[in-house]
Design a protein around this motif. Structure first.
Motif, short mmCIF file in Angstrom:
data_model
loop_
_atom_site.label_atom_id
_atom_site.label_comp_id
_atom_site.label_asym_id
_atom_site.label_seq_id
_atom_site.Cartn_x
_atom_site.Cartn_y
_atom_site.Cartn_z
N VAL A 129 -5.93 -19.77 3.71
CA VAL A 129 -4.66 -19.49 4.28
C VAL A 129 -4.48 -20.58 5.31
CG1 VAL A 129 -3.54 -17.75 5.96
CG2 VAL A 129 -5.10 -17.04 4.01
N GLU A 130 -3.25 -21.07 5.32
CA GLU A 130 -2.79 -22.22 6.03
C GLU A 130 -2.11 -21.81 7.45
OE1 GLU A 130 -2.05 -23.48 2.06
OE2 GLU A 130 -1.21 -21.70 3.11
N SER A 131 -1.36 -20.45 7.50
CA SER A 131 -0.87 -19.98 8.62
C SER A 131 -0.82 -18.62 8.73
CB SER A 131 0.80 -20.35 8.44
OG SER A 131 0.89 -21.77 8.55
N ILE A 132 -0.94 -18.29 10.00
CA ILE A 132 -0.92 -16.68 10.64
C ILE A 132 0.16 -16.54 11.23
CG2 ILE A 132 -2.06 -14.86 11.56
CD1 ILE A 132 -4.73 -16.00 10.87
N ILE A 133 0.98 -15.67 10.88
CA ILE A 133 2.25 -15.07 11.72
C ILE A 133 1.76 -13.99 12.61
CG2 ILE A 133 4.61 -14.28 11.59
CD1 ILE A 133 4.86 -15.53 8.93
N LEU A 134 2.18 -14.01 13.85
CA LEU A 134 1.58 -13.01 14.66
C LEU A 134 2.84 -12.30 15.17
CD1 LEU A 134 -0.71 -15.08 16.91
CD2 LEU A 134 -1.50 -13.33 14.93
N SER A 135 2.89 -10.85 15.30
CA SER A 135 3.87 -10.24 15.66
C SER A 135 3.76 -10.26 17.31
CB SER A 135 3.99 -8.59 15.42
OG SER A 135 2.74 -8.05 15.75
N GLY A 136 4.74 -9.86 17.98
CA GLY A 136 4.57 -9.92 19.54
C GLY A 136 3.76 -9.23 20.35
N ASN A 137 3.37 -8.01 19.63
CA ASN A 137 2.31 -7.38 20.31
C ASN A 137 0.83 -7.40 19.97
OD1 ASN A 137 4.13 -6.03 21.90
ND2 ASN A 137 4.77 -4.67 20.29
N CYS A 138 0.63 -8.48 19.16
CA CYS A 138 -0.59 -8.78 18.54
C CYS A 138 -1.58 -9.09 20.02
CB CYS A 138 -0.77 -9.79 17.62
SG CYS A 138 -0.50 -9.32 15.82
N THR A 139 -2.98 -8.88 19.72
CA THR A 139 -3.94 -9.24 20.70
C THR A 139 -4.07 -10.79 20.86
OG1 THR A 139 -6.09 -8.90 21.69
CG2 THR A 139 -5.96 -9.22 19.20
N ASP A 140 -4.40 -11.48 21.87
CA ASP A 140 -4.40 -12.97 22.05
C ASP A 140 -5.72 -13.39 21.15
OD1 ASP A 140 -4.52 -15.65 22.93
OD2 ASP A 140 -5.36 -15.29 24.65
N PRO A 141 -5.23 -14.31 20.11
CA PRO A 141 -6.26 -14.86 19.34
C PRO A 141 -7.30 -15.84 19.81
CG PRO A 141 -4.11 -16.10 18.82
CD PRO A 141 -3.83 -14.84 19.99
N PHE A 142 -6.78 -16.05 21.11
CA PHE A 142 -7.86 -16.93 22.10
C PHE A 142 -8.46 -16.56 23.00
CE2 PHE A 142 -4.38 -19.63 20.32
CZ PHE A 142 -4.92 -20.65 19.54
N SER A 143 -8.62 -15.02 22.90
CA SER A 143 -9.26 -14.36 23.89
C SER A 143 -10.89 -14.55 23.42
CB SER A 143 -9.23 -12.68 23.61
OG SER A 143 -9.70 -12.38 22.48
N PRO A 144 -11.76 -14.41 24.45
CA PRO A 144 -13.37 -14.64 24.35
C PRO A 144 -13.75 -14.01 23.05
CG PRO A 144 -12.87 -14.65 26.62
CD PRO A 144 -11.53 -14.04 25.98
N LYS A 145 -13.43 -12.64 23.00
CA LYS A 145 -13.99 -11.78 21.95
C LYS A 145 -13.51 -12.29 20.28
CE LYS A 145 -14.91 -7.26 20.35
NZ LYS A 145 -14.95 -5.57 20.86
N SER A 146 -12.29 -12.61 20.30
CA SER A 146 -11.49 -13.11 19.08
C SER A 146 -12.10 -14.35 18.72
CB SER A 146 -10.27 -13.20 19.35
OG SER A 146 -9.46 -13.77 18.09
N VAL A 147 -12.45 -15.31 19.86
CA VAL A 147 -12.95 -16.55 19.49
C VAL A 147 -14.40 -16.62 18.83
CG1 VAL A 147 -13.77 -18.92 20.47
CG2 VAL A 147 -11.28 -17.93 20.98
N ARG A 148 -15.01 -15.63 19.48
CA ARG A 148 -16.51 -15.42 19.25
C ARG A 148 -16.42 -14.88 17.54
NH1 ARG A 148 -17.25 -13.22 24.20
NH2 ARG A 148 -17.50 -11.07 23.23
N SER A 149 -15.67 -14.02 17.27
CA SER A 149 -15.53 -13.29 15.93
C SER A 149 -15.12 -14.26 15.05
CB SER A 149 -14.78 -12.06 16.12
OG SER A 149 -15.15 -11.05 16.99
N CYS A 150 -14.57 -15.04 15.30
CA CYS A 150 -13.99 -16.17 14.15
C CYS A 150 -14.90 -17.30 13.96
CB CYS A 150 -12.57 -16.53 14.63
SG CYS A 150 -12.34 -17.78 15.62
N MET A 151 -15.87 -17.30 14.90
CA MET A 151 -17.12 -18.35 14.70
C MET A 151 -16.69 -19.69 14.54
SD MET A 151 -19.69 -16.66 14.65
CE MET A 151 -21.08 -17.62 14.06
#
Length: 246
Positions: A129-151
Protein backbone atom coordinates in the motif's frame (compact mmCIF):
# COMPACT_ATOMS: atom_id res chain seq x y z
CA UNK A 1 28.95 11.50 22.75
CA UNK A 2 27.63 14.18 25.07
CA UNK A 3 25.57 14.47 28.21
CA UNK A 4 21.86 15.19 27.81
CA UNK A 5 20.73 18.53 29.26
CA UNK A 6 17.65 18.94 31.47
CA UNK A 7 16.05 21.08 28.74
CA UNK A 8 16.42 18.15 26.32
CA UNK A 9 14.84 15.79 28.84
CA UNK A 10 11.89 18.16 29.22
CA UNK A 11 11.42 18.47 25.45
CA UNK A 12 11.62 14.73 24.76
CA UNK A 13 9.28 13.95 27.65
CA UNK A 14 6.72 16.38 26.21
CA UNK A 15 6.55 14.28 23.02
CA UNK A 16 4.54 11.67 24.89
CA UNK A 17 1.56 14.00 24.32
CA UNK A 18 -0.01 14.49 20.90
CA UNK A 19 -0.30 18.27 21.08
CA UNK A 20 3.45 18.67 21.60
CA UNK A 21 4.29 16.16 18.87
CA UNK A 22 2.12 18.17 16.49
CA UNK A 23 3.40 21.58 17.64
CA UNK A 24 7.06 20.56 17.44
CA UNK A 25 6.73 18.17 14.46
CA UNK A 26 8.78 15.59 16.35
CA UNK A 27 8.10 12.05 17.53
CA UNK A 28 9.82 9.28 19.51
CA UNK A 29 11.08 5.91 18.30
CA UNK A 30 12.02 3.72 21.26
CA UNK A 31 13.61 0.31 21.64
CA UNK A 32 16.80 -1.45 20.56
CA UNK A 33 15.44 -2.99 17.34
CA UNK A 34 13.42 -0.07 15.87
CA UNK A 35 16.14 2.49 16.69
CA UNK A 36 18.83 0.32 15.08
CA UNK A 37 16.78 -0.57 11.99
CA UNK A 38 15.79 3.02 11.25
CA UNK A 39 19.31 4.32 11.82
CA UNK A 40 20.92 1.70 9.58
CA UNK A 41 18.30 2.32 6.89
CA UNK A 42 19.84 5.76 6.43
CA UNK A 43 17.02 7.76 8.01
CA UNK A 44 18.91 9.94 10.46
CA UNK A 45 17.23 11.18 13.65
CA UNK A 46 17.35 14.61 15.24
CA UNK A 47 18.70 13.01 18.41
CA UNK A 48 19.53 9.60 19.90
CA UNK A 49 19.57 9.11 23.67
CA UNK A 50 21.27 6.14 25.35
CA UNK A 51 21.18 4.98 28.96
CA UNK A 52 24.85 3.98 29.24
CA UNK A 53 24.20 2.06 32.46
CA UNK A 54 22.48 -0.58 30.26
CA UNK A 55 25.75 -1.30 28.40
CA UNK A 56 24.01 -1.71 25.03
CA UNK A 57 25.72 -2.67 21.77
CA UNK A 58 25.71 0.69 19.98
CA UNK A 59 28.91 0.57 17.92
CA UNK A 60 26.83 1.34 14.80
CA UNK A 61 26.03 4.83 16.13
CA UNK A 62 28.19 7.75 15.04
CA UNK A 63 27.00 9.96 17.87
CA UNK A 64 24.46 10.06 20.68
CA UNK A 65 23.50 11.78 23.93
CA UNK A 66 24.20 9.99 27.19
CA UNK A 67 22.08 9.49 30.27
CA UNK A 68 23.89 7.96 33.22
CA UNK A 69 21.05 6.24 35.06
CA UNK A 70 17.90 4.26 34.29
CA UNK A 71 15.98 6.51 36.69
CA UNK A 72 16.73 9.55 34.51
CA UNK A 73 16.08 7.68 31.27
CA UNK A 74 12.66 6.66 32.55
CA UNK A 75 11.67 10.34 32.59
CA UNK A 76 11.76 10.36 28.79
CA UNK A 77 10.88 6.71 28.16
CA UNK A 78 7.44 5.77 26.86
CA UNK A 79 7.80 2.18 28.11
CA UNK A 80 7.14 0.69 31.53
CA UNK A 81 10.39 -1.28 31.24
CA UNK A 82 12.67 0.74 29.00
CA UNK A 83 15.43 -0.82 26.90
CA UNK A 84 17.61 2.24 27.40
CA UNK A 85 17.64 3.74 23.91
CA UNK A 86 15.38 6.06 21.95
CA UNK A 87 15.60 8.41 19.01
CA UNK A 88 13.73 11.57 18.10
CA UNK A 89 12.66 12.06 14.50
CA UNK A 90 11.19 14.89 12.48
CA UNK A 91 7.57 14.07 11.68
CA UNK A 92 6.93 13.61 7.94
CA UNK A 93 4.36 16.09 6.71
CA UNK A 94 0.83 14.89 6.02
CA UNK A 95 -0.14 15.08 2.35
CA UNK A 96 -3.36 16.63 1.06
CA UNK A 97 -3.78 14.16 -1.80
CA UNK A 98 -2.53 10.77 -2.96
CA UNK A 99 0.37 10.59 -5.38
CA UNK A 100 -0.39 10.04 -9.06
CA UNK A 101 1.36 6.66 -9.12
CA UNK A 102 -0.64 5.21 -6.19
CA UNK A 103 -2.51 1.98 -6.94
CA UNK A 104 -3.21 0.65 -3.45
CA UNK A 105 -4.83 2.92 -0.86
CA UNK A 106 -6.11 2.19 2.63
CA UNK A 107 -8.75 4.48 4.15
CA UNK A 108 -8.96 4.31 7.94
CA UNK A 109 -12.06 5.76 9.55
CA UNK A 110 -11.85 6.69 13.24
CA UNK A 111 -9.27 4.06 14.26
CA UNK A 112 -8.81 4.94 17.93
CA UNK A 113 -6.33 2.40 19.29
CA UNK A 114 -2.64 3.28 18.71
CA UNK A 115 -1.60 -0.38 18.73
CA UNK A 116 -4.11 -1.17 15.99
CA UNK A 117 -2.95 1.87 14.02
CA UNK A 118 0.67 0.71 14.11
CA UNK A 119 -0.24 -2.84 13.12
CA UNK A 120 -2.39 -1.53 10.25
CA UNK A 121 0.54 0.57 8.99
CA UNK A 122 2.95 -2.37 9.18
CA UNK A 123 0.50 -4.69 7.40
CA UNK A 124 -0.24 -2.09 4.72
CA UNK A 125 3.48 -1.70 3.97
CA UNK A 126 3.78 -5.51 3.68
CA UNK A 127 1.07 -5.58 1.01
CA UNK A 128 2.51 -2.68 -0.96
CA UNK A 129 0.00 0.00 0.00
CA UNK A 130 1.42 3.39 -1.00
CA UNK A 131 -0.95 5.72 0.86
CA UNK A 132 -3.14 5.71 3.95
CA UNK A 133 -6.03 8.19 4.16
CA UNK A 134 -6.92 9.10 7.75
CA UNK A 135 -10.28 10.46 8.84
CA UNK A 136 -10.09 13.42 11.22
CA UNK A 137 -10.79 11.36 14.34
CA UNK A 138 -8.10 8.73 13.86
CA UNK A 139 -5.48 8.29 16.55
CA UNK A 140 -2.06 9.81 15.87
CA UNK A 141 0.03 7.40 13.74
CA UNK A 142 3.15 8.98 15.28
CA UNK A 143 2.23 8.19 18.89
CA UNK A 144 4.84 6.07 20.71
CA UNK A 145 2.62 2.97 20.83
CA UNK A 146 1.69 3.22 17.15
CA UNK A 147 5.33 3.67 16.12
CA UNK A 148 6.37 0.64 18.22
CA UNK A 149 3.59 -1.48 16.75
CA UNK A 150 4.53 -0.66 13.16
CA UNK A 151 8.14 -1.76 13.84
CA UNK A 152 9.87 1.12 12.10
CA UNK A 153 7.68 1.12 8.97
CA UNK A 154 6.39 4.63 9.71
CA UNK A 155 8.53 6.22 6.95
CA UNK A 156 7.51 3.67 4.30
CA UNK A 157 4.05 5.06 3.54
CA UNK A 158 2.36 8.39 2.75
CA UNK A 159 -0.29 9.71 5.12
CA UNK A 160 -3.15 11.82 3.81
CA UNK A 161 -5.32 13.61 6.35
CA UNK A 162 -8.70 14.68 4.98
CA UNK A 163 -11.67 16.24 6.79
CA UNK A 164 -14.24 15.05 4.25
CA UNK A 165 -13.00 11.59 3.29
CA UNK A 166 -16.17 10.68 1.43
CA UNK A 167 -16.01 13.58 -1.02
CA UNK A 168 -12.29 13.10 -1.51
CA UNK A 169 -12.42 9.42 -2.43
CA UNK A 170 -15.44 10.11 -4.64
CA UNK A 171 -13.14 12.42 -6.63
CA UNK A 172 -10.71 9.52 -7.21
CA UNK A 173 -12.94 8.17 -9.97
CA UNK A 174 -10.28 5.89 -11.47
CA UNK A 175 -10.15 3.80 -8.26
CA UNK A 176 -12.36 0.90 -7.31
CA UNK A 177 -13.74 1.43 -3.79
CA UNK A 178 -14.12 -1.61 -1.54
CA UNK A 179 -16.11 -1.20 1.68
CA UNK A 180 -16.18 -3.61 4.63
CA UNK A 181 -19.74 -3.41 5.97
CA UNK A 182 -20.61 -6.47 8.04
CA UNK A 183 -24.30 -5.81 7.39
CA UNK A 184 -23.91 -6.44 3.64
CA UNK A 185 -23.03 -9.48 1.56
CA UNK A 186 -19.76 -9.69 -0.35
CA UNK A 187 -19.95 -8.32 -3.89
CA UNK A 188 -16.20 -7.91 -4.41
CA UNK A 189 -14.68 -9.33 -7.59
CA UNK A 190 -10.92 -9.04 -7.98
CA UNK A 191 -9.49 -7.72 -11.22
CA UNK A 192 -5.72 -7.78 -11.67
CA UNK A 193 -3.83 -4.48 -11.56
CA UNK A 194 -6.95 -2.48 -10.71
CA UNK A 195 -6.41 0.67 -8.64
CA UNK A 196 -8.23 0.09 -5.36
CA UNK A 197 -9.19 1.88 -2.14
CA UNK A 198 -10.00 -0.38 0.82
CA UNK A 199 -12.04 1.23 3.60
CA UNK A 200 -11.62 0.06 7.21
CA UNK A 201 -13.91 1.34 9.97
CA UNK A 202 -13.42 1.91 13.68
CA UNK A 203 -12.89 -0.92 16.16
CA UNK A 204 -16.25 -0.44 17.88
CA UNK A 205 -18.58 0.82 15.14
CA UNK A 206 -17.09 -0.21 11.80
CA UNK A 207 -17.74 2.00 8.79
CA UNK A 208 -20.43 4.67 9.20
CA UNK A 209 -23.50 4.93 6.99
CA UNK A 210 -22.18 8.00 5.15
CA UNK A 211 -20.17 5.88 2.70
CA UNK A 212 -23.06 3.64 1.68
CA UNK A 213 -24.19 5.70 -1.31
CA UNK A 214 -20.74 5.57 -2.94
CA UNK A 215 -20.26 3.44 -6.03
CA UNK A 216 -18.43 0.54 -4.43
CA UNK A 217 -18.11 -3.18 -3.87
CA UNK A 218 -18.30 -4.80 -0.44
CA UNK A 219 -15.96 -7.35 1.10
CA UNK A 220 -17.18 -9.49 3.99
CA UNK A 221 -15.05 -11.95 5.96
CA UNK A 222 -17.16 -15.06 6.36
CA UNK A 223 -17.69 -16.02 9.99
CA UNK A 224 -17.05 -19.70 10.75
CA UNK A 225 -16.71 -19.90 14.54
CA UNK A 226 -18.57 -18.35 17.46
CA UNK A 227 -16.57 -15.23 18.30
CA UNK A 228 -18.55 -12.01 18.00
CA UNK A 229 -16.01 -9.93 16.10
CA UNK A 230 -12.42 -9.62 14.88
CA UNK A 231 -9.82 -7.11 16.00
CA UNK A 232 -9.69 -4.27 13.42
CA UNK A 233 -6.06 -4.84 12.47
CA UNK A 234 -6.52 -8.62 12.11
CA UNK A 235 -9.62 -8.14 9.96
CA UNK A 236 -7.79 -5.56 7.85
CA UNK A 237 -4.87 -7.97 7.37
CA UNK A 238 -7.20 -10.67 6.02
CA UNK A 239 -8.91 -8.16 3.74
CA UNK A 240 -5.62 -6.76 2.41
CA UNK A 241 -4.37 -10.28 1.72
CA UNK A 242 -7.48 -11.09 -0.29
CA UNK A 243 -7.54 -7.79 -2.20
CA UNK A 244 -3.90 -6.72 -2.46
CA UNK A 245 -1.98 -9.92 -1.81
CA UNK A 246 -3.07 -12.49 -4.37
Amino acid sequence: MKKLFNSDIKLISSLKKRKYRENLSLFIVEGVKPVRELYLSGIKPEKIVVDISKKLEISYLEGYDEIYSTEKFNKISTLENSEGILSVYKTPSFKDKVSKDSKKILLLHDISDPGNMGTLIRTAVWFGVESIILSGNCTDPFSPKSVRSCMGQIFCINFIKIDNCKEYIKSLDDFKIVSTYISEKSTYLKKDEEKTIVMIGSESNGLPEIYKDLKRENFLIEKIGKTESLNASIAAGIIMYEIFGK
